[in-house]
Design an enzyme around this catalytic site. Sequence first.
Site, PDB file in Angstrom:
ATOM      1  N   ASP A 422      44.577 -27.785 -39.222  1.00  0.00           N
ATOM      2  CA  ASP A 422      45.010 -29.063 -39.782  1.00  0.00           C
ATOM      3  C   ASP A 422      46.489 -28.952 -40.148  1.00  0.00           C
ATOM      4  OD1 ASP A 422      44.956 -31.596 -40.871  1.00  0.00           O
ATOM      5  OD2 ASP A 422      43.842 -31.039 -42.662  1.00  0.00           O
ATOM      6  N   GLU A 425      51.383 -30.793 -37.577  1.00  0.00           N
ATOM      7  CA  GLU A 425      52.366 -31.625 -36.863  1.00  0.00           C
ATOM      8  C   GLU A 425      53.786 -31.012 -36.849  1.00  0.00           C
ATOM      9  OE1 GLU A 425      48.862 -33.522 -37.737  1.00  0.00           O
ATOM     10  OE2 GLU A 425      50.264 -32.802 -39.254  1.00  0.00           O
ATOM     11  N   ASP A 573      42.756 -38.572 -40.652  1.00  0.00           N
ATOM     12  CA  ASP A 573      42.381 -39.056 -41.985  1.00  0.00           C
ATOM     13  C   ASP A 573      42.187 -40.566 -41.989  1.00  0.00           C
ATOM     14  OD1 ASP A 573      42.616 -36.447 -42.749  1.00  0.00           O
ATOM     15  OD2 ASP A 573      44.585 -36.667 -43.657  1.00  0.00           O
TER      16      ASP A 573
END
Length: 877
Positions: A422, A425, A573
């Site tokens: 997670d 990015e 999310d």
Amino acid sequence: MLGSLLLLAPLAGAAVIGSRADTKQCPGYKASNVQENDRSLTADLTLAGKPCNTYGTDLQNLKLLVEYQTDERLHVKIYDAEERVYQVPEKVTPRVDSGDGSSKDSALKFEYEEEPFSFTVKRDDEVLFDSSAENLIFQSQYLKLRTWLPENPYLYGLGEHTDPLRLSTTNYTRTFWNRDAYGTPANSNLYGTHPVYYDHRGESGTHGVFLLNSNGMDVFIDKTADGKQYLEYNALGGIFDFYFFTGSNPKEASIEYSKIVGLPAMQSYWTFGLHQCRYGYRDVYQVAEVVYNYTKAGIPLETMWTDIDYMDRRRVFSLDPDRFPLEKMRELVGYLHDHDQHYIVMVDPAVSVSDNGAFNRGLEQDVFLKTQNGSLYKGAVWPGVTAYPDWFHPDIQDYWNSEFSTFFNAETGVDIDGLWIDMNEASNFCPDPCTDPERYSSENNLPPAPPPVRSSSPRPLPGFPADFQPSSASRSQKRIVKAKVGLEGRDLLNPPYKIRNEAGSLSNKTINTGIVHAGEGYAEYDTHNLYGTMMSSSSREAMQYRRPEVRPLVITRSTYAGAGRDVGHWLGDNFSKWEHYRISIAEGLAFASMFQVPMVGADVCGFAGNTTEELCARWASLGAFFTFYRNHNEIGNIGQEFYVWPTVAESARKAIDIRYRLLDYIYTSFYKQSQTGEPFLQPVFYLYPEDENTFSIDLQFFYGDAILVSPVPDKGLTSVDAYFPDDIFYDWYTGTPVRGHGANITLSNIDITHIPLHIRGGSIIPIRSSSAMTTTELREKSFQLIIAPGLDGTASGSLYLDDGDSLEQKATLEVEFEYRKGVLHIDGKFELHASLVESVTLLGQGKGGSRARREDGTKKTIQTNLELSKPTEIKLE
């Protein structure tokens, strides 16, 4: 997972729509020295006039390379003559072989104009791509190319986004700049970059255009003042590296795309079971209680997950010694494995800058990102001040392998079965310019305070070890710049052209784009969109390093084109809202069918906000018809495990019963995609490519070739207007034929625990005779075959089986079923022993023969007790 922390730090500048200076005066390029043969074309491109230098310096000399790679694929590459401009590294996107195609045999034709240079790509004299819409611009920090499109085109792709499956063609912008996008808002850049679009033109076929470029980019789709349709690329760097591919239908086009970016990884059998997670499980006892409650409720739970709660102060490769102590964690994992269940935890990329093993070892090996003065680059995420692994560093894989093999050691650590990555990015909570991450972390309470410590579970958990029971029951580095890594002298922080990044500046809430990576010397400015996919590749390799013989499941948030070779993807999310329930269908279809990332699914019932009983019940059914099926939500919200509400529990039990009985159909279809690229999850128009009514449908979809899924779309509804193409279908539950005529049919009285499913005529589906509590138990069940004849009276299907887990298979079962003229033909490869086929059900029948066990005017079932060990024929009529 970002959550409420977003509220603590306002964005550093509002999102700015791509700045649009006047580029119409730019001179374009002139082609010369054209060399052409049957397989390729090369040319020199020279600036055709005075430089316009709108967003950088115009490059004087370019090169053109055109390759007819196959009959269905054309490669067009425009790059700088000196080859100093950054190109996507081959270690990230391995290039396909130039092939042995020829212009004579190719379905695609390349034509060009010399001055100003432009090119067209045609299929059977139909123009697919025409860059004459505006002059080509190739500057040091800006590339622009515009192509004409037909009126009212059917375009898809250009992910990641939460917009409709069919892209808008008016005033529409798609931006590629991966970011931590809490709430997955529409019309914005999200976690991944997939610069490929599909253009479906009905009877004439489908083609795709993939731009291999990882730089920040805006893609505009709009009309000119006089109404002409266009698509326009505006990139912050890199080159124009196009792959054009075509098929007679969208499914064939998707297969062609898989040949460019790579086939998706095959997953283990168990990964298609139900997964449960939550951010906010306070300790190992609560995790164990959730496992127990699923069993008690009779809801099959295959895999339990733990979010960052298990970590010591949110530090990766650590355990909270009070709430998730190693001894208890090993007992939990041991319990799961003893019961044929599995365990997964999260690992973020950012490593806490503190006195801990993972940081100290990384510092010693010098594998973290550095600033240009050689100091450690620091950001702020959940553990507070953090360092970031440099995935380009030559020693990064050794470091990552070592951390995995130590922390996740089967004998001494947490023996996970899969991995969740997670925040890659990469996310950075500290706003740009992040000059003082220590102060930011302190002011924003990073890491957050953990919950109070408990010494035992508050409730008895029968079957768990004694110590899980209530107390009453028991107790600077030098960078070397090389070719194709980027021009010098660029503004890597504030380029003149501003893409529409919803986070504002390029470096805001992420890694500083001025960072230069170790090894080849790539700039973060150019490679930002690759960070998550490079972590994915390294993490898959690290998982294989600790378990060399089995398929590793890795689920990631951030992706780039080709990520499916290594990982699956969850859709981020989302919110517990009906609109997110609906849009998850289009998102999942795009990833699975168009981007070749077939292991995909949303957070079922929603991540953020409080779900409702009705929404969760509907979503429990819908989620069962994605490949990746996980319930997950956020800390601070109400619990939404499927057993919390009786109706949700019933919905989940019913949906999982169907999913598990279909698991071999799922596994077979997924295997096929891993071998050929043929999509499993598909939009309706993939199977009915000439029916224009299907081209915009994104609230129904096909689960493989055989099952049409038509979920109830909104709150309070008990009916759905489902579109049935001109074909024969059969109700999954009753076998009743439904003759489609290319129109909507209203399906009524749909209970909250029910999801409409229809079998497409012409299909043979292998199913298990009953469901089970685990996939291991399921594999012991016998088979049944469902035959759903098409309008021509025939049907076909297949079954693939292996040991379910190994990377290399010693024996497989690969069976083809065909039904024609009343006879079922079974043929194939029979190396692996499989359960018996206990019965065959033939749909669409009236009165049956003497062998029919059940006749109700719609189907008949015949007992067979057939062993799948050799070619066989069974007469059914």
